[in-house]
Design a protein around this motif. Structure first.
Motif, mmCIF file in Angstrom:
data_model
loop_
_atom_site.group_PDB
_atom_site.id
_atom_site.type_symbol
_atom_site.label_atom_id
_atom_site.label_comp_id
_atom_site.label_asym_id
_atom_site.label_seq_id
_atom_site.Cartn_x
_atom_site.Cartn_y
_atom_site.Cartn_z
ATOM 1 N N LEU A 109 20.866 -2.668 9.489
ATOM 2 C CA LEU A 109 21.382 -1.501 8.589
ATOM 3 C C LEU A 109 20.345 -0.671 7.805
ATOM 4 O O LEU A 109 20.705 -0.078 6.834
ATOM 5 N N CYS A 110 19.388 -0.680 8.379
ATOM 6 C CA CYS A 110 18.229 0.146 7.787
ATOM 7 C C CYS A 110 18.209 1.651 8.395
ATOM 8 O O CYS A 110 18.716 1.695 9.414
ATOM 9 N N HIS A 111 18.101 2.544 7.420
ATOM 10 C CA HIS A 111 18.149 3.948 7.974
ATOM 11 C C HIS A 111 16.786 4.414 8.739
ATOM 12 O O HIS A 111 15.800 3.778 8.365
ATOM 13 N N PRO A 112 16.931 5.049 9.630
ATOM 14 C CA PRO A 112 15.730 5.615 10.406
ATOM 15 C C PRO A 112 15.049 6.557 9.538
ATOM 16 O O PRO A 112 15.802 7.413 9.018
ATOM 17 N N LEU A 113 13.754 6.645 9.079
ATOM 18 C CA LEU A 113 13.287 7.236 8.210
ATOM 19 C C LEU A 113 11.858 7.994 8.597
ATOM 20 O O LEU A 113 11.356 7.614 9.479
ATOM 21 N N MET A 114 11.714 9.378 8.118
ATOM 22 C CA MET A 114 10.667 10.089 8.509
ATOM 23 C C MET A 114 9.373 9.634 7.625
ATOM 24 O O MET A 114 9.280 10.380 6.344
ATOM 25 N N LEU A 115 8.797 8.567 7.821
ATOM 26 C CA LEU A 115 7.461 8.335 7.045
ATOM 27 C C LEU A 115 6.509 9.141 7.065
ATOM 28 O O LEU A 115 6.470 9.889 7.879
ATOM 29 N N THR A 116 5.832 9.506 5.725
ATOM 30 C CA THR A 116 4.760 10.435 5.673
ATOM 31 C C THR A 116 3.461 9.451 5.631
ATOM 32 O O THR A 116 2.564 10.285 5.853
ATOM 33 N N SER A 117 3.426 8.417 5.328
ATOM 34 C CA SER A 117 2.352 7.703 5.276
ATOM 35 C C SER A 117 2.487 6.197 5.517
ATOM 36 O O SER A 117 3.545 5.679 4.933
ATOM 37 N N ILE A 118 1.764 5.306 6.260
ATOM 38 C CA ILE A 118 1.849 4.168 6.423
ATOM 39 C C ILE A 118 0.452 3.562 6.416
ATOM 40 O O ILE A 118 -0.417 4.216 7.238
ATOM 41 N N LYS A 119 0.054 2.749 5.724
ATOM 42 C CA LYS A 119 -1.251 2.217 5.392
ATOM 43 C C LYS A 119 -1.190 0.563 5.602
ATOM 44 O O LYS A 119 -0.287 -0.121 4.883
ATOM 45 N N VAL A 120 -2.012 0.008 6.374
ATOM 46 C CA VAL A 120 -2.001 -1.541 6.430
ATOM 47 C C VAL A 120 -3.496 -2.053 6.124
ATOM 48 O O VAL A 120 -4.483 -1.443 7.001
ATOM 49 N N ASP A 121 -3.790 -2.634 5.158
ATOM 50 C CA ASP A 121 -5.211 -3.237 4.875
ATOM 51 C C ASP A 121 -5.248 -4.737 5.143
ATOM 52 O O ASP A 121 -4.130 -5.363 4.461
ATOM 53 N N LEU A 122 -6.109 -5.181 5.476
ATOM 54 C CA LEU A 122 -6.302 -6.695 5.868
ATOM 55 C C LEU A 122 -7.588 -7.038 5.164
ATOM 56 O O LEU A 122 -8.736 -6.171 5.252
ATOM 57 N N GLN A 123 -7.627 -8.212 4.201
ATOM 58 C CA GLN A 123 -8.852 -8.582 3.807
ATOM 59 C C GLN A 123 -8.935 -10.193 3.921
ATOM 60 O O GLN A 123 -8.121 -10.859 3.729
ATOM 61 N N ALA A 124 -9.973 -10.714 4.050
ATOM 62 C CA ALA A 124 -10.482 -11.891 4.370
ATOM 63 C C ALA A 124 -10.685 -12.431 3.000
ATOM 64 O O ALA A 124 -11.354 -12.088 2.280
ATOM 65 N N ASP A 125 -9.708 -13.580 2.816
ATOM 66 C CA ASP A 125 -10.061 -14.385 1.269
ATOM 67 C C ASP A 125 -10.823 -15.660 1.837
ATOM 68 O O ASP A 125 -10.056 -16.625 2.413
ATOM 69 N N GLU A 126 -12.057 -15.493 1.953
ATOM 70 C CA GLU A 126 -12.769 -16.860 2.313
ATOM 71 C C GLU A 126 -12.762 -18.095 1.479
ATOM 72 O O GLU A 126 -12.305 -19.262 2.033
ATOM 73 N N ALA A 127 -12.353 -17.814 0.169
ATOM 74 C CA ALA A 127 -12.116 -18.968 -0.727
ATOM 75 C C ALA A 127 -10.696 -19.825 -0.437
ATOM 76 O O ALA A 127 -10.988 -21.180 -0.424
ATOM 77 N N ASN A 128 -9.829 -19.269 0.036
ATOM 78 C CA ASN A 128 -8.503 -19.750 0.442
ATOM 79 C C ASN A 128 -8.365 -19.927 1.854
ATOM 80 O O ASN A 128 -7.183 -20.097 2.499
ATOM 81 N N ILE A 167 -2.938 -9.483 3.808
ATOM 82 C CA ILE A 167 -2.377 -8.115 4.522
ATOM 83 C C ILE A 167 -1.325 -7.423 3.399
ATOM 84 O O ILE A 167 -0.660 -7.859 3.011
ATOM 85 N N GLN A 168 -2.019 -6.012 3.196
ATOM 86 C CA GLN A 168 -1.211 -5.411 2.274
ATOM 87 C C GLN A 168 -0.967 -3.949 3.259
ATOM 88 O O GLN A 168 -1.448 -3.432 3.741
ATOM 89 N N SER A 169 0.491 -3.710 3.037
ATOM 90 C CA SER A 169 0.797 -2.441 3.635
ATOM 91 C C SER A 169 1.613 -1.785 2.507
ATOM 92 O O SER A 169 2.094 -2.080 1.585
#
Length: 166
Positions: free
Chosen positions: A75-94, A99-101
């Motif tokens: 039921l999602c609408h098809p969208l014209m995304l203007t920006s997509i960013k995906v960042d990954l960060q290693a969390d060594e302590a845990n 992952i943040q998008s």
């Protein structure tokens, strides 16, 4: 209680009609984590994985997934995304990858599902690439951190507000 938007008066599922909604800038940020053995995280960080650069492949997979969201979620609408960013960060302590998008557009409906899909598929890609060396990985904490735009304005998850203020 607020009525579910994807159900009509007869209780049947249907796509929300957004025709009358205003065009506004809309942004959503989502997060997922992949917890793994410390040796697996070290292998990824040092670039020693035989399948290649895990973070780059996961990032590309996340971007592609956001663009396919309407094909995956009925039921999602098809969208014209203007920006997509995906960042990954290693969390060594845990011993995990965070992952943040972030998805953005100017449109009549929000982009939370696209951001969630991007973060989820990036996490699945990490799992797929690393499952041969670590079968105990756990994908978790998939959630929306923030959304902006539309009638409801700006919203942040309580944990984000607490982290920023205190």
């Amino acid at each position: 209680m607020t009525k579910l938007t994807h159900l009509n008066d007869a209780g049947q599922a249907e796509m929300v009609d957004v025709t009358a909604k205003s065009m506004t800038e809309r942004v959503a940020v989502a997060e997922a984590t992949v917890t793994m053995q410390p040796a697996t995280l070290k292998l990824i960080m040092e670039g020693g994985h035989k399948k290649g650069d895990v973070f780059t492949v996961a990032k590309i997979a996340g971007v592609q997934a956001a663009k396919q969201c309407a094909n995956l979620i009925p039921l999602c609408h098809p969208l014209m995304l203007t920006s997509i960013k995906v960042d990954l960060q290693a969390d060594e302590a845990n011993s995990r990858v965070i992952i943040q998008s972030r998805c953005k557009l100017a449109g009549q409906t929000g982009v939370e599902m696209e951001a969630l899909t991007a973060a989820s598929v990036a996490a699945l890609t990490i799992y797929d690439m690393c499952k041969a060396v670590d079968k105990d990985m756990v994908i978790g904490d998939i959630r929306v951190l923030e959304k902006r735009g539309g009638k409801s304005g700006h919203w942040q998850a309580d944990s984000v507000v607490e982290r920023e203020h205190g």
